[in-house]
Design a protein around this motif. Structure first.
Motif, PDB file in Angstrom:
ATOM      1  N   THR A   1      54.288  22.933 -10.249  1.00 16.26           N
ATOM      2  CA  THR A   1      55.569  22.264 -10.032  1.00 16.26           C
ATOM      3  C   THR A   1      55.539  21.461  -8.736  1.00 16.26           C
ATOM      4  N   VAL A   2      54.910  22.005  -7.709  1.00 17.46           N
ATOM      5  CA  VAL A   2      54.766  21.281  -6.440  1.00 17.46           C
ATOM      6  C   VAL A   2      53.932  20.019  -6.662  1.00 17.46           C
ATOM      7  N   THR A   3      52.845  20.135  -7.419  1.00 20.50           N
ATOM      8  CA  THR A   3      51.995  18.983  -7.702  1.00 20.50           C
ATOM      9  C   THR A   3      52.773  17.915  -8.465  1.00 20.50           C
ATOM     10  N   LEU A   4      53.510  18.313  -9.476  1.00 21.15           N
ATOM     11  CA  LEU A   4      54.337  17.380 -10.235  1.00 21.15           C
ATOM     12  C   LEU A   4      55.385  16.732  -9.323  1.00 21.15           C
ATOM     13  N   GLY A   5      56.029  17.544  -8.496  1.00 23.71           N
ATOM     14  CA  GLY A   5      57.035  17.022  -7.572  1.00 23.71           C
ATOM     15  C   GLY A   5      56.446  16.014  -6.608  1.00 23.71           C
ATOM     16  N   HIS A   6      55.255  16.284  -6.116  1.00 24.48           N
ATOM     17  CA  HIS A   6      54.563  15.357  -5.219  1.00 24.48           C
ATOM     18  C   HIS A   6      54.342  14.014  -5.903  1.00 24.48           C
ATOM     19  N   ARG A   7      53.879  14.046  -7.134  1.00 23.21           N
ATOM     20  CA  ARG A   7      53.605  12.806  -7.870  1.00 23.21           C
ATOM     21  C   ARG A   7      54.890  12.028  -8.144  1.00 23.21           C
ATOM     22  N   LEU A   8      55.929  12.731  -8.552  1.00 23.60           N
ATOM     23  CA  LEU A   8      57.212  12.074  -8.820  1.00 23.60           C
ATOM     24  C   LEU A   8      57.794  11.461  -7.544  1.00 23.60           C
ATOM     25  N   PHE A   9      57.706  12.207  -6.445  1.00 23.07           N
ATOM     26  CA  PHE A   9      58.222  11.717  -5.167  1.00 23.07           C
ATOM     27  C   PHE A   9      57.451  10.480  -4.712  1.00 23.07           C
ATOM     28  N   THR A  10      56.139  10.501  -4.867  1.00 19.89           N
ATOM     29  CA  THR A  10      55.325   9.355  -4.479  1.00 19.89           C
ATOM     30  C   THR A  10      55.696   8.129  -5.313  1.00 19.89           C
ATOM     31  N   ALA A  11      55.865   8.312  -6.609  1.00 17.12           N
ATOM     32  CA  ALA A  11      56.302   7.196  -7.463  1.00 17.12           C
ATOM     33  C   ALA A  11      57.697   6.731  -7.044  1.00 17.12           C
ATOM     34  N   GLY A  12      58.562   7.680  -6.704  1.00 15.42           N
ATOM     35  CA  GLY A  12      59.905   7.337  -6.248  1.00 15.42           C
ATOM     36  C   GLY A  12      59.894   6.527  -4.961  1.00 15.42           C
ATOM     37  N   LEU A  13      58.971   6.838  -4.062  1.00 11.65           N
ATOM     38  CA  LEU A  13      58.852   6.041  -2.840  1.00 11.65           C
ATOM     39  C   LEU A  13      58.438   4.606  -3.178  1.00 11.65           C
ATOM     40  N   GLY A  14      57.561   4.453  -4.143  1.00 14.01           N
ATOM     41  CA  GLY A  14      57.160   3.104  -4.567  1.00 14.01           C
ATOM     42  C   GLY A  14      58.319   2.319  -5.130  1.00 14.01           C
ATOM     43  N   THR A  15      59.104   2.944  -6.011  1.00 10.53           N
ATOM     44  CA  THR A  15      60.251   2.229  -6.571  1.00 10.53           C
ATOM     45  C   THR A  15      61.358   2.047  -5.535  1.00 10.53           C
TER      46      THR A  15
ATOM     47  N   VAL B   1      66.023   4.069 -11.597  1.00 13.54           N
ATOM     48  CA  VAL B   1      64.707   4.677 -11.781  1.00 13.54           C
ATOM     49  C   VAL B   1      64.317   5.465 -10.525  1.00 13.54           C
ATOM     50  N   THR B   2      64.575   4.883  -9.360  1.00  8.19           N
ATOM     51  CA  THR B   2      64.262   5.561  -8.102  1.00  8.19           C
ATOM     52  C   THR B   2      65.026   6.867  -7.989  1.00  8.19           C
ATOM     53  N   THR B   3      66.306   6.819  -8.291  1.00 13.45           N
ATOM     54  CA  THR B   3      67.120   8.034  -8.249  1.00 13.45           C
ATOM     55  C   THR B   3      66.548   9.092  -9.191  1.00 13.45           C
ATOM     56  N   GLY B   4      66.191   8.677 -10.388  1.00 14.94           N
ATOM     57  CA  GLY B   4      65.605   9.611 -11.345  1.00 14.94           C
ATOM     58  C   GLY B   4      64.322  10.236 -10.837  1.00 14.94           C
ATOM     59  N   LEU B   5      63.449   9.415 -10.269  1.00 15.52           N
ATOM     60  CA  LEU B   5      62.174   9.932  -9.755  1.00 15.52           C
ATOM     61  C   LEU B   5      62.373  10.875  -8.573  1.00 15.52           C
ATOM     62  N   LEU B   6      63.363  10.592  -7.723  1.00 13.24           N
ATOM     63  CA  LEU B   6      63.571  11.433  -6.542  1.00 13.24           C
ATOM     64  C   LEU B   6      64.361  12.704  -6.847  1.00 13.24           C
ATOM     65  N   VAL B   7      65.096  12.716  -7.927  1.00  8.84           N
ATOM     66  CA  VAL B   7      65.810  13.933  -8.334  1.00  8.84           C
ATOM     67  C   VAL B   7      64.923  14.793  -9.234  1.00  8.84           C
ATOM     68  N   ALA B   8      63.976  14.182  -9.907  1.00  9.01           N
ATOM     69  CA  ALA B   8      63.118  14.895 -10.865  1.00  9.01           C
ATOM     70  C   ALA B   8      62.388  16.108 -10.284  1.00  9.01           C
ATOM     71  N   PRO B   9      61.855  16.066  -9.048  1.00 14.91           N
ATOM     72  CA  PRO B   9      61.190  17.269  -8.539  1.00 14.91           C
ATOM     73  C   PRO B   9      62.122  18.479  -8.441  1.00 14.91           C
ATOM     74  N   ALA B  10      63.365  18.252  -8.032  1.00 12.71           N
ATOM     75  CA  ALA B  10      64.315  19.367  -7.971  1.00 12.71           C
ATOM     76  C   ALA B  10      64.644  19.861  -9.381  1.00 12.71           C
ATOM     77  N   ALA B  11      64.795  18.931 -10.311  1.00  9.69           N
ATOM     78  CA  ALA B  11      65.064  19.317 -11.705  1.00  9.69           C
ATOM     79  C   ALA B  11      63.881  20.078 -12.300  1.00  9.69           C
ATOM     80  N   ALA B  12      62.668  19.608 -12.019  1.00  9.32           N
ATOM     81  CA  ALA B  12      61.476  20.296 -12.521  1.00  9.32           C
ATOM     82  C   ALA B  12      61.384  21.700 -11.935  1.00  9.32           C
ATOM     83  N   HIS B  13      61.707  21.819 -10.652  1.00  7.22           N
ATOM     84  CA  HIS B  13      61.703  23.139 -10.026  1.00  7.22           C
ATOM     85  C   HIS B  13      62.710  24.053 -10.707  1.00  7.22           C
ATOM     86  N   ARG B  14      63.868  23.530 -10.987  1.00  7.12           N
ATOM     87  CA  ARG B  14      64.900  24.347 -11.636  1.00  7.12           C
ATOM     88  C   ARG B  14      64.462  24.761 -13.034  1.00  7.12           C
ATOM     89  N   MET B  15      63.847  23.831 -13.782  1.00  5.92           N
ATOM     90  CA  MET B  15      63.435  24.125 -15.163  1.00  5.92           C
ATOM     91  C   MET B  15      62.264  25.104 -15.219  1.00  5.92           C
TER      92      MET B  15
END
Length: 184
Positions: A103-117, A79-93
């Protein structure tokens, strides 16, 4: 002189950085992706460690509780890997679709959740290893301490900075990632 050029210059200079909203979004995306690279490397190493554990001879000797700690920790690492890769994937999409700030806002939220996990994953790894090596009481105390330190460093330590920032003007940073469109 008035017109579109004057409006752009005023917008770019009003924040003290000499950048417009798109330039700010570009800078924020670059900073986010650089921060993600740091976290992703650690998660990849941890994931590889967890995968390799199940193939060691000693793994068959661990208790049922230790196996469950292993399974939960392994799944948290995914799950952590998914959350930390998701911002780059979202940027690409969303590339060249005109939604960089979002996209930056979404990436920030995903990264913050990834730090928690990630904090939970590291805590689980500490719990598992120390339970095998030192016993349950020491392992639980150490894991709780590790979790408290990680959450303190990653989530509580920035709180005074955020409080001070709210008390003063924007200082050119623009809206925080969670406050798109509110001006703060």
């Amino acid at each position: 002189m008035t017109g579109p050029d004057t409006a752009v210059s005023a917008a770019q200079s009003s924040d003290g950085r000499g950048e417009g909203p798109l330039q700010r979004a570009d800078r924020n995306m670059v900073e986010l992706l650089q921060e993600l690279r740091v976290a992703q490397t650690g998660v990849q190493i941890l994931f590889a460690f967890l995968l390799s554990l199940s193939f060691t001879q000693r793994f068959i000797e661990i208790t049922a509780t230790q196996k469950w700690i292993y399974v939960v920790t392994l799944l948290l690492s995914i799950v952590t890997t998914g959350l930390l890769v998701a911002p780059a994937a979202a940027h690409r999409m969303t590339f060249r679709r005109g939604v960089k700030a979002e996209t930056v806002t979404l990436g920030h939220r995903l990264f913050t959740a990834g730090l928690g996990t990630l904090a939970l994953t590291l805590t689980g790894a500490v719990l598992l290893v120390l339970d095998v090596v030192m016993g349950r009481v020491f392992a639980v105390a150490s894991a709780v301490t590790a979790a408290a330190v990680l959450f303190g460093l990653w989530f509580l330590m920035p709180v005074p900075l955020l409080r001070r920032a709210r008390a003063r003007s924007d200082n050119g940073e623009g809206p925080s990632p969670g406050d798109q469109g509110t001006g703060r």
